[in-house]
Design an enzyme around this catalytic site. Structure first.
Site, PDB file in Angstrom:
ATOM      1  CB  SER A  47      26.208  90.446  41.327  1.00 58.80           C
ATOM      2  OG  SER A  47      25.521  89.487  40.402  1.00 58.80           O
ATOM      3  CD  GLU A 184      22.241  91.246  48.782  1.00 52.86           C
ATOM      4  OE1 GLU A 184      21.347  91.762  47.686  1.00 52.86           O
ATOM      5  OE2 GLU A 184      23.546  91.125  48.542  1.00 52.86           O
TER       6      GLU A 184
HETATM    7  O1  KIV Z   1      22.762  91.205  41.355  1.00 58.99           O
HETATM    8  C1  KIV Z   1      22.592  90.217  41.859  1.00 58.99           C
HETATM    9  O2  KIV Z   1      23.175  89.193  41.627  1.00 58.99           O
HETATM   10  C2  KIV Z   1      21.344  90.224  42.884  1.00 58.99           C
HETATM   11  C3  KIV Z   1      21.596  89.133  43.671  1.00 58.99           C
HETATM   12  C4  KIV Z   1      22.615  89.039  44.900  1.00 58.99           C
HETATM   13  C5  KIV Z   1      20.186  88.940  44.219  1.00 58.99           C
HETATM   14  O3  KIV Z   1      20.903  91.179  43.277  1.00 58.99           O
END
Ligand code: KIV
Length: 290
Positions: A47, A184
Site C-alpha cells: 500500500s 480484505e
Molecule cells: O499493502 C497493504 O497495506 C495491505 C493491507 C491493506 C492488508 O496489504
C-alpha cells in the site's frame, strides 16, 4: 520490556480469544510509536505505492521499495512482529526467485515474516516458503495487486460461489502452512464463517468484527492522506489538518520575521564576542582604506 510477538503468539491469541491489532508502517519513527502503542503486527504493505508514493494502485511497487522500507520499520519495532509484502507477481516467479525475494525481505529488511496475495493458486508457493523456514501470512478477498484483473477495488465473496471459493482458498493456505490470513473487503458473514473454520488467525480489513484481528493502513486511519478513503476505514486522528496548520503558521512566522526567535538562535559566547568585535573593527578599517 515485553518480549517480541511471534507467529506462535498470534496463533495462541486466536486460541484464547484475544484480538490481534495490526497496522501498516513504512518508516522508523512511525514504527517506533506504533510499537510503543502496543501493536502486535506491523505490516510493511505494498500500500506504500499509494499512500507514500502517491500511485493509484500497488502494482508499481518493487521488491527494492519494500526491502528499503522494511529496513527502517524493523529498526523501530522491538515488540511487534514485522511482516513485509511480496510485491506484484513475485509469488508467480520461478520458485528459486520467490525464495530469494522472501529471503531479501528477511535478511536485508529484517522482517520476521512475509505476506503474499492469492488463494489456492499460491498455496504451493506458501508451502515451499514455509518449508524453507519463512513464515507466511496469506491474503485473500480483495487482493489489490489484482485490481486490474478484478476491475476495481470491489467487495469479494458476495455470492455463494465466490464465498465458497474464498473458504477453499483460506483452507488451502492454512494447509500449506500459512500462520495467518488477511481477509480484505468481504461481507462480515463470510469472514466470520471462514474464521470459525480455521485454526490460524484471520486479520480483517473491511471484513467485519468476526475476524481474529484487524488491520488498517496508517495514512488512512490517521487522516494523513488526501486520496481515496475506503469505506471500511475509521479515522482516529486528523494528521493532515495538524500538519497543514503547523506549516501555515511556519510560513507566516518566516514572513513576519518571528521565526527564528531568540530560543532558536545561536549567539557568540562572551569570549568569542570580543575576538569577533576586534576582527570586525579591523575589517572595517581595511574596507575604509580601499
Ligand atoms: O499493502 C497493504 O497495506 C495491505 C493491507 C491493506 C492488508 O496489504
Amino acid at each position: 520490556m515485553e518480549s517480541r510477538v511471534t507467529v506462535r503468539t498470534l496463533i495462541d491469541m486466536k486460541k484464547s480469544g484475544q484480538k490481534i491489532a495490526m497496522m501498516t508502517a513504512y518508516d522508523h519513527p512511525t514504527a517506533q510509536l506504533l510499537d510503543e502503542a502496543g501493536l502486535h503486527v506491523l505490516l510493511v504493505g505494498d500500500s506504500l505505492g499509494m499512500v507514500v508514493q502517491g500511485g493509484s494502485d500497488t502494482v508499481g511497487v518493487t521488491l527494492d521499495h519494500v526491502v528499503y522500507h522494511t529496513r527502517w520499520v524493523s529498526r523501530g519495532a522491538t515488540h511487534a512482529l514485522v511482516v513485509a509484502d511480496l510485491p506484484f507477481l513475485t509469488a508467480h516467479l520461478e520458485r528459486v526467485d520467490v525464495l530469494r525475494a522472501a529471503g531479501r525481505l528477511m535478511q536485508e529488511g529484517g522482517a520476521q515474516a512475509v505476506k503474499l496475495e492469492g488463494g489456492t493458486e499460491v498455496a504451493p508457493v506458501v508451502r515451499e516458503l514455509v518449508q524453507a523456514g519463512i513464515p507466511v501470512m496469506g491474503h485473500i478477498g480483495l487482493t489489490p495487486q489484482s485490481v486490474h484483473a478484478i476491475g476495481g477495488f470491489r467487495v469479494q465473496g458476495r455470492t455463494v460461489d465466490s464465498a465458497s471459493r474464498l473458504l477453499t482458498s483460506a483452507m488451502a493456505l492454512e494447509e500449506a502452512g500459512a500462520f495467518a490470513i488477511v481477509l480484505e473487503m468481504m461481507p462480515a458473514e463470510v469472514a466470520e464463517f471462514i474464521t470459525e473454520r480455521l485454526s490460524i488467525p484471520t486479520i480483517g480489513i473491511g471484513a467485519g468484527p468476526g475476524c481474529d484481528g484487524q488491520v488498517l493502513v496508517f495514512h488512512d486511519m490517521m487522516g494523513f492522506t488526501s486520496g481515496y478513503i475506503p469505506r471500511h476505514n475509521k479515522r482516529y486522528a486528523d494528521l493532515a489538518d495538524v500538519i497543514r496548520n503547523a506549516a501555515r503558521t511556519y510560513v507566516q512566522e518566516v514572513a513576519a520575521g518571528v521565526f527564528p526567535g531568540e530560543p532558536q538562535t545561536v549567539r557568540l559566547r562572551p569570549n568569542e564576542r570580543a575576538a569577533w568585535e576586534n576582527w570586525c573593527s579591523a575589517q572595517a578599517e581595511t574596507e575604509g582604506g580601499k
